[in-house]
Design an enzyme around this catalytic site. Sequence first.
Site, PDB file in Angstrom:
ATOM      1  N   ASP A   1       4.000 -10.428 -13.062  1.00 41.21           N
ATOM      2  CA  ASP A   1       5.160 -10.102 -12.236  1.00 41.21           C
ATOM      3  C   ASP A   1       6.256  -9.510 -13.107  1.00 41.21           C
ATOM      4  O   ASP A   1       6.501  -9.991 -14.214  1.00 41.21           O
ATOM      5  CB  ASP A   1       5.690 -11.357 -11.537  1.00 41.21           C
ATOM      6  CG  ASP A   1       4.716 -11.895 -10.492  1.00 41.21           C
ATOM      7  OD1 ASP A   1       3.813 -11.152 -10.081  1.00 41.21           O
ATOM      8  OD2 ASP A   1       4.869 -13.059 -10.099  1.00 41.21           O
TER       9      ASP A   1
ATOM     10  N   LYS B   1       8.364 -12.669  -0.994  1.00 44.60           N
ATOM     11  CA  LYS B   1       7.162 -12.010  -0.494  1.00 44.60           C
ATOM     12  C   LYS B   1       6.312 -13.094   0.146  1.00 44.60           C
ATOM     13  O   LYS B   1       5.942 -14.060  -0.518  1.00 44.60           O
ATOM     14  CB  LYS B   1       6.400 -11.320  -1.619  1.00 44.60           C
ATOM     15  CG  LYS B   1       5.199 -10.540  -1.122  1.00 44.60           C
ATOM     16  CD  LYS B   1       4.489  -9.847  -2.276  1.00 44.60           C
ATOM     17  CE  LYS B   1       3.287  -9.086  -1.747  1.00 44.60           C
ATOM     18  NZ  LYS B   1       2.249  -8.956  -2.770  1.00 44.60           N
TER      19      LYS B   1
ATOM     20  N   HIS C   1      -2.186 -13.317 -13.355  1.00 47.91           N
ATOM     21  CA  HIS C   1      -2.661 -14.128 -12.242  1.00 47.91           C
ATOM     22  C   HIS C   1      -3.207 -13.247 -11.133  1.00 47.91           C
ATOM     23  O   HIS C   1      -2.993 -12.036 -11.129  1.00 47.91           O
ATOM     24  CB  HIS C   1      -1.555 -15.052 -11.713  1.00 47.91           C
ATOM     25  CG  HIS C   1      -0.342 -14.322 -11.219  1.00 47.91           C
ATOM     26  ND1 HIS C   1       0.586 -13.734 -12.061  1.00 47.91           N
ATOM     27  CD2 HIS C   1       0.092 -14.071  -9.959  1.00 47.91           C
ATOM     28  CE1 HIS C   1       1.537 -13.160 -11.344  1.00 47.91           C
ATOM     29  NE2 HIS C   1       1.258 -13.354 -10.063  1.00 47.91           N
TER      30      HIS C   1
ATOM     31  N   HIS D   1      -2.549  -9.364 -12.056  1.00 51.10           N
ATOM     32  CA  HIS D   1      -1.305  -8.688 -12.403  1.00 51.10           C
ATOM     33  C   HIS D   1      -0.343  -9.694 -13.034  1.00 51.10           C
ATOM     34  O   HIS D   1      -0.549 -10.899 -12.940  1.00 51.10           O
ATOM     35  CB  HIS D   1      -0.656  -8.057 -11.158  1.00 51.10           C
ATOM     36  CG  HIS D   1      -0.203  -9.067 -10.156  1.00 51.10           C
ATOM     37  ND1 HIS D   1      -1.070  -9.749  -9.325  1.00 51.10           N
ATOM     38  CD2 HIS D   1       1.042  -9.546  -9.861  1.00 51.10           C
ATOM     39  CE1 HIS D   1      -0.378 -10.586  -8.554  1.00 51.10           C
ATOM     40  NE2 HIS D   1       0.906 -10.490  -8.866  1.00 51.10           N
TER      41      HIS D   1
END
Length: 183
Positions: free
Chosen positions: A116, A95, A170, A114
């Site tokens: 991962d 990404k 993070h 959020h």
Amino acid sequence: KGKIQGYGSKLANNASGQLEWEDYFFHLVYPEDKRDLSLWPKTPTDYIEATSEYAKCLRLLATKVFKALSIGLGLEPDRIEKEVGGLEELLLQMKINYYPKCPQPELALGVEAHTDVSALTFILHNMVPGLQLFYEGKWVIAKCVPDSIVMHIGDTLEILSNGKFKSILHRGLVNKEKVRVSW
């Protein structure tokens, strides 16, 4: 088949009323036989070659990290890698995040807080600070170290390790003076 690849943009208020401001390109980079090169940029002209080489190197790095983490848990060295798909099934997705200059950074985030879902996340950056980690009850800016790669644990490894390895909360900040890019 629910492929999550291509270009996207976020310009929306999140739950806390802050604006998320980010453009991104998301695509599968490894293994080579599962890539869809029709989605990949044609410029710069060396994008496919450079990204393919980077993905191969990152895949080797992932194996080394998985070995170290397995040993750290007292398991055989290849155990975690087997659990996340091994050489045959583990996918690497890239990404590329683009955070434009923001005239009022106090009103916006690049991307909200959020964790991962991945096993591991590796991050390259363009030396513009903005990655923040929630550590010991407060937000801490990750230092931009030249020629480095940031790595953090994702939800998959937290689950596989029964919580011994923690997925890190993070977020990404925007910058008033500079464009921020991460890969």
